[in-house]
Design an enzyme around this catalytic site. Sequence first.
Site, PDB file in Angstrom:
ATOM      1  N   LEU A 294      -0.545   5.031  -5.862  1.00 54.02           N
ATOM      2  CA  LEU A 294      -1.511   5.079  -6.963  1.00 54.02           C
ATOM      3  C   LEU A 294      -1.247   3.952  -7.955  1.00 54.02           C
ATOM      4  CD1 LEU A 294      -1.316   8.943  -7.294  1.00 54.02           C
ATOM      5  CD2 LEU A 294      -3.311   7.632  -6.520  1.00 54.02           C
ATOM      6  N   PRO A 295      -2.255   3.634  -8.816  1.00 53.01           N
ATOM      7  CA  PRO A 295      -2.102   2.465  -9.685  1.00 53.01           C
ATOM      8  C   PRO A 295      -0.953   2.544 -10.685  1.00 53.01           C
ATOM      9  CG  PRO A 295      -4.408   3.131  -9.551  1.00 53.01           C
ATOM     10  CD  PRO A 295      -3.606   4.199  -8.874  1.00 53.01           C
TER      11      PRO A 295
ATOM     12  N   THR B 132       4.145   1.731  -7.858  1.00 50.57           N
ATOM     13  CA  THR B 132       5.086   1.084  -8.780  1.00 50.57           C
ATOM     14  C   THR B 132       4.820   1.651 -10.168  1.00 50.57           C
ATOM     15  OG1 THR B 132       5.042  -0.935  -7.488  1.00 50.57           O
ATOM     16  CG2 THR B 132       5.878  -1.109  -9.734  1.00 50.57           C
TER      17      THR B 132
ATOM     18  N   LYS C 285      12.847  -2.087  -7.957  1.00 44.38           N
ATOM     19  CA  LYS C 285      11.577  -2.812  -7.812  1.00 44.38           C
ATOM     20  C   LYS C 285      11.307  -3.687  -9.049  1.00 44.38           C
ATOM     21  CE  LYS C 285       7.112  -3.528  -6.917  1.00 44.38           C
ATOM     22  NZ  LYS C 285       6.606  -4.412  -5.922  1.00 44.38           N
TER      23      LYS C 285
ATOM     24  N   LYS D 144       1.777  -5.984 -15.203  1.00 47.22           N
ATOM     25  CA  LYS D 144       2.157  -4.567 -15.235  1.00 47.22           C
ATOM     26  C   LYS D 144       3.650  -4.407 -14.927  1.00 47.22           C
ATOM     27  CE  LYS D 144       2.013  -0.816 -12.098  1.00 47.22           C
ATOM     28  NZ  LYS D 144       1.494  -0.152 -10.934  1.00 47.22           N
TER      29      LYS D 144
HETATM   30  P1  NAD Z   1      -5.539  -0.264  -5.689  1.00 46.29           P
HETATM   31  O1  NAD Z   1      -6.135  -0.220  -7.036  1.00 46.29           O
HETATM   32  O2  NAD Z   1      -6.126  -1.157  -4.634  1.00 46.29           O
HETATM   33  O3  NAD Z   1      -5.525   1.227  -5.069  1.00 46.29           O
HETATM   34  C1  NAD Z   1      -5.263   2.388  -5.787  1.00 46.29           C
HETATM   35  C2  NAD Z   1      -6.105   3.500  -5.187  1.00 46.29           C
HETATM   36  O4  NAD Z   1      -5.774   4.722  -5.836  1.00 46.29           O
HETATM   37  C3  NAD Z   1      -7.616   3.284  -5.377  1.00 46.29           C
HETATM   38  O5  NAD Z   1      -8.270   3.386  -4.118  1.00 46.29           O
HETATM   39  C4  NAD Z   1      -8.019   4.418  -6.325  1.00 46.29           C
HETATM   40  O6  NAD Z   1      -9.321   4.904  -6.080  1.00 46.29           O
HETATM   41  C5  NAD Z   1      -6.961   5.466  -5.987  1.00 46.29           C
HETATM   42  N1  NAD Z   1      -6.777   6.464  -7.049  1.00 46.29           N
HETATM   43  C6  NAD Z   1      -6.635   6.264  -8.388  1.00 46.29           C
HETATM   44  N2  NAD Z   1      -6.444   7.451  -9.013  1.00 46.29           N
HETATM   45  C7  NAD Z   1      -6.468   8.394  -8.036  1.00 46.29           C
HETATM   46  C8  NAD Z   1      -6.338   9.810  -8.052  1.00 46.29           C
HETATM   47  N3  NAD Z   1      -6.147  10.486  -9.181  1.00 46.29           N
HETATM   48  N4  NAD Z   1      -6.408  10.472  -6.870  1.00 46.29           N
HETATM   49  C9  NAD Z   1      -6.603   9.786  -5.714  1.00 46.29           C
HETATM   50  N5  NAD Z   1      -6.747   8.454  -5.639  1.00 46.29           N
HETATM   51  C10 NAD Z   1      -6.686   7.780  -6.792  1.00 46.29           C
HETATM   52  O7  NAD Z   1      -3.999  -0.589  -5.899  1.00 46.29           O
HETATM   53  P2  NAD Z   1      -2.960  -1.161  -4.818  1.00 46.29           P
HETATM   54  O8  NAD Z   1      -2.968  -2.640  -4.838  1.00 46.29           O
HETATM   55  O9  NAD Z   1      -3.138  -0.422  -3.535  1.00 46.29           O
HETATM   56  O10 NAD Z   1      -1.590  -0.742  -5.528  1.00 46.29           O
HETATM   57  C11 NAD Z   1      -1.108   0.599  -5.488  1.00 46.29           C
HETATM   58  C12 NAD Z   1       0.294   0.608  -6.060  1.00 46.29           C
HETATM   59  O11 NAD Z   1       1.119  -0.275  -5.293  1.00 46.29           O
HETATM   60  C13 NAD Z   1       0.390   0.107  -7.505  1.00 46.29           C
HETATM   61  O12 NAD Z   1       1.313   0.891  -8.193  1.00 46.29           O
HETATM   62  C14 NAD Z   1       0.869  -1.337  -7.361  1.00 46.29           C
HETATM   63  O13 NAD Z   1       1.579  -1.786  -8.499  1.00 46.29           O
HETATM   64  C15 NAD Z   1       1.752  -1.220  -6.145  1.00 46.29           C
HETATM   65  N6  NAD Z   1       1.944  -2.466  -5.374  1.00 46.29           N
HETATM   66  C16 NAD Z   1       0.889  -3.288  -5.102  1.00 46.29           C
HETATM   67  C17 NAD Z   1       1.082  -4.449  -4.375  1.00 46.29           C
HETATM   68  C18 NAD Z   1      -0.058  -5.377  -4.066  1.00 46.29           C
HETATM   69  O14 NAD Z   1       0.193  -6.517  -3.628  1.00 46.29           O
HETATM   70  N7  NAD Z   1      -1.314  -4.950  -4.218  1.00 46.29           N
HETATM   71  C19 NAD Z   1       2.370  -4.778  -3.916  1.00 46.29           C
HETATM   72  C20 NAD Z   1       3.422  -3.908  -4.178  1.00 46.29           C
HETATM   73  C21 NAD Z   1       3.190  -2.750  -4.904  1.00 46.29           C
END
Ligand code: NAD
Length: 295
Positions: free
Chosen positions: A65-66, A96, A171, A246
């Site tokens: 999740l975000p 994260t 992390k 973030k």
């Molecule tokens: P994203 O925004 O693409 O995906 C998040 C998903 O969570 C979305 O589909 C959203 O609809 C869903 N969501 C939000 N609230 C929700 C809820 N209450 N119930 C169900 N679903 C819900 O984000 P991402 O890029 O997939 O990143 C996710 C996590 O991974 C973050 O914490 C980010 O910091 C971490 N991360 C991302 C990357 C990257 O390169 N994108 C790399 C490492 C870590």
Amino acid sequence: MAKIAFIGLGNMGGPMAANLIKAGHEVCVFDLVAEMVKALTDQGASSAGTASEAAVGKDFIISMLPAGKHVESVYLADDGILNVLDKNAVVIDSSTIDAATTQKVAAKATELGVKMMDCPVSGGVAAAKAGTLAFMCGGTEATFAEVKPILEAMGKNIFHAGDNGAGQIAKMCNNMLLSIHMIGTAEALQLGADNGLDPKVLSEIMLSSSGRNWSLEVYNPYPGVMENAPASNNYQPGFMVNLMCKDLGLAMEAADASDSSTPLGALAQSLYKAHAAEGNGKMDFSSILQWLKSK
Ligand code: NAD
């Protein structure tokens, strides 16, 4: 094979859930956005109407999740996941987030007799698709032994960092260092280019010298030096400036709380914040080179 609920199917969660399906696990998914859910049911997942419905009767619950507020509400709300789990279920949060929120959720889980691990990842979307993520895990040794075979379907390097929250701390330390060496690499390459050097030649020299680092080795920020790097694709992410902001925010909060001296981390945060404030938040974080060049 395990019964798994996967919550949060965005850029990272979508391909991670797909790799669990490919490994033969029974995966039930939930996301607030219907098209994210459909992308996974098309690949063989089942789906549920809420996160808690998806979690009922599962061996493992994985969330991606975000931010901390989403993790807190999905697990701790009155109708949250922790209230519907079997005692032998294991929660894996790979988002994260701040260590304090992770520890709060883990404490409640422990109170209810449920095991939890924070397992944030490094590697980005390409590694999520390839199943080569690095996982940094926080929780007990016994829980780590249970989650490792599941994480192996999504990642390559899986580390036990310590107790609950330790995965998140590892992390944020890693990403603070990443931001610092990316900025340093961008500065050095631009300085060389401004003084008449070919950035490709300079990169080769520094790769064989003491300036060698990950940004230079696999993620060169100078356009045209490395064919597959975001810099050679108009800085399309990759890893967005907003996400780096973030992560640096989390690192600086932790530094404040532990009274740690992180002057370079603080400087990196201010540079990335200024870059984002100029409308560049959705670009890849290596675009800091363009921003430095424009100053
Ligand atoms: P994203 O925004 O693409 O995906 C998040 C998903 O969570 C979305 O589909 C959203 O609809 C869903 N969501 C939000 N609230 C929700 C809820 N209450 N119930 C169900 N679903 C819900 O984000 P991402 O890029 O997939 O990143 C996710 C996590 O991974 C973050 O914490 C980010 O910091 C971490 N991360 C991302 C990357 C990257 O390169 N994108 C790399 C490492 C870590």
